[in-house]
Motif scaffolding. Structure first.
Motif, mmCIF file in Angstrom:
data_model
loop_
_atom_site.group_PDB
_atom_site.id
_atom_site.type_symbol
_atom_site.label_atom_id
_atom_site.label_comp_id
_atom_site.label_asym_id
_atom_site.label_seq_id
_atom_site.Cartn_x
_atom_site.Cartn_y
_atom_site.Cartn_z
ATOM 1 N N GLU A 182 -42.328 -5.106 -7.477
ATOM 2 C CA GLU A 182 -42.438 -4.567 -6.128
ATOM 3 C C GLU A 182 -42.862 -5.631 -5.117
ATOM 4 O O GLU A 182 -42.476 -5.569 -3.948
ATOM 5 C CB GLU A 182 -43.428 -3.402 -6.105
ATOM 6 N N ILE A 183 -43.621 -6.605 -5.543
ATOM 7 C CA ILE A 183 -44.051 -7.667 -4.627
ATOM 8 C C ILE A 183 -42.856 -8.420 -4.064
ATOM 9 O O ILE A 183 -42.928 -9.009 -2.978
ATOM 10 C CB ILE A 183 -45.028 -8.633 -5.341
ATOM 11 N N ASN A 184 -41.734 -8.390 -4.779
ATOM 12 C CA ASN A 184 -40.515 -9.048 -4.313
ATOM 13 C C ASN A 184 -39.606 -8.110 -3.525
ATOM 14 O O ASN A 184 -38.604 -8.560 -2.949
ATOM 15 C CB ASN A 184 -39.738 -9.627 -5.497
ATOM 16 N N LYS A 228 -35.172 -2.932 1.265
ATOM 17 C CA LYS A 228 -35.819 -4.105 0.685
ATOM 18 C C LYS A 228 -36.247 -5.066 1.788
ATOM 19 O O LYS A 228 -35.632 -5.137 2.845
ATOM 20 C CB LYS A 228 -34.858 -4.820 -0.282
ATOM 21 N N GLU A 229 -37.329 -5.773 1.526
ATOM 22 C CA GLU A 229 -37.910 -6.770 2.415
ATOM 23 C C GLU A 229 -38.594 -6.153 3.636
ATOM 24 O O GLU A 229 -39.009 -6.880 4.555
ATOM 25 C CB GLU A 229 -36.869 -7.808 2.865
ATOM 26 N N ALA A 230 -38.746 -4.845 3.661
ATOM 27 C CA ALA A 230 -39.473 -4.205 4.754
ATOM 28 C C ALA A 230 -40.976 -4.372 4.554
ATOM 29 O O ALA A 230 -41.457 -4.559 3.432
ATOM 30 C CB ALA A 230 -39.117 -2.721 4.834
ATOM 31 N N ASN A 260 -52.239 -1.234 -8.197
ATOM 32 C CA ASN A 260 -51.634 -2.222 -7.318
ATOM 33 C C ASN A 260 -50.116 -2.101 -7.419
ATOM 34 O O ASN A 260 -49.500 -2.598 -8.361
ATOM 35 C CB ASN A 260 -52.066 -3.638 -7.713
ATOM 36 N N PRO A 261 -49.486 -1.425 -6.463
ATOM 37 C CA PRO A 261 -48.029 -1.221 -6.527
ATOM 38 C C PRO A 261 -47.227 -2.512 -6.602
ATOM 39 O O PRO A 261 -46.087 -2.500 -7.080
ATOM 40 C CB PRO A 261 -47.732 -0.460 -5.229
ATOM 41 N N GLU A 262 -47.796 -3.621 -6.140
ATOM 42 C CA GLU A 262 -47.060 -4.875 -6.178
ATOM 43 C C GLU A 262 -46.771 -5.325 -7.608
ATOM 44 O O GLU A 262 -45.889 -6.150 -7.839
ATOM 45 C CB GLU A 262 -47.831 -5.966 -5.429
ATOM 46 N N THR A 263 -47.512 -4.789 -8.580
ATOM 47 C CA THR A 263 -47.290 -5.149 -9.987
ATOM 48 C C THR A 263 -46.222 -4.286 -10.641
ATOM 49 O O THR A 263 -45.842 -4.543 -11.787
ATOM 50 C CB THR A 263 -48.593 -5.010 -10.791
#
Length: 211
Positions: free
Chosen positions: A168-170, A141-143, A157-160
């Protein structure tokens, strides 16, 4: 020009059994790993070595190249496979090869589900596992993840994606690049930046300076 990817291999036709298909996938993984070792011997000087990309990666940074393949046997079939090649500072012999064999589903049923979930604002409990988990399950995480994508991965959009606990954005900072060689040319700055969001501006406001 892709950096971590190898040349397309020939694939089996649609009438193969499941065991034969798995054998083809295993052979593809092995060949991609072998060819990634041979980049330094390529005659195409424009292709960078994956080690050169690796040298530009900072701690807790990863480069992920997602490649789309179609099975080929005297002609292209409808069978599709996606392959992810992943490296970080600790990669030694060759990029890690990650395969998703149900590419046809990713480009049809799963994509329709993803779009409908976005359109109708409903919980999406499938897309993270379908599209993204195989690639990032071993990334902490956070990488920061530099992503060069092909095919359906340019339509999502993988961040969603929601993994059941977080979006995933977090979880990761995703940085899209045209090719992973872009990391070699100029290391992308990923520090936090502040921004201003203005909603519903009045372009023809009568009072000077009003918004």
């Amino acid at each position: 020009v892709k950096v971590l990817s190898a040349s397309q291999d020939r694939f089996s036709s649609n009438n193969q059994t499941q065991s034969q298909l798995q054998k083809e996938i295993d052979e593809l993984e092995e060949e991609l790993s072998e060819k990634s070792k041979l980049f330094e011997n390529t005659q195409q000087q424009s292709i960078s070595k994956w080690q050169e990309v690796q040298e530009k990666l900072q701690p807790n940074e990863y480069a992920l190249e997602i490649i789309r393949y179609r099975y080929f046997d005297k002609g292209f079939s409808d069978s599709i496979i996606y392959v992810g090649l992943l490296i970080d500072q600790n990669t030694q012999k060759s990029p890690k090869v990650i395969t998703i064999s149900n590419g046809h589903e990713l480009e049809n049923e799963a994509l329709k589900y993803y779009r409908n979930a976005i359109k109708y604002r409903v919980n999406d409990d499938n897309s993270y596992n379908t599209y993204w988990k195989p690639f990032v399950s071993e990334i902490p995480k956070e990488a920061t993840v530099y992503v060069s994508a092909e095919g359906v991965y340019n339509q999502i959009n993988p961040e969603t994606f929601f993994d059941g606990a977080n979006y995933e954005i977090n979880n990761h900072q995703i940085v899209y690049v045209t090719s992973t060689k872009d990391i070699k040319k100029t290391h992308i700055q990923t520090e936090d930046k502040k921004g201003l969001i203005v909603a519903n501006p009045k372009y023809y406001a009568s009072t000077p300076g009003s918004i």
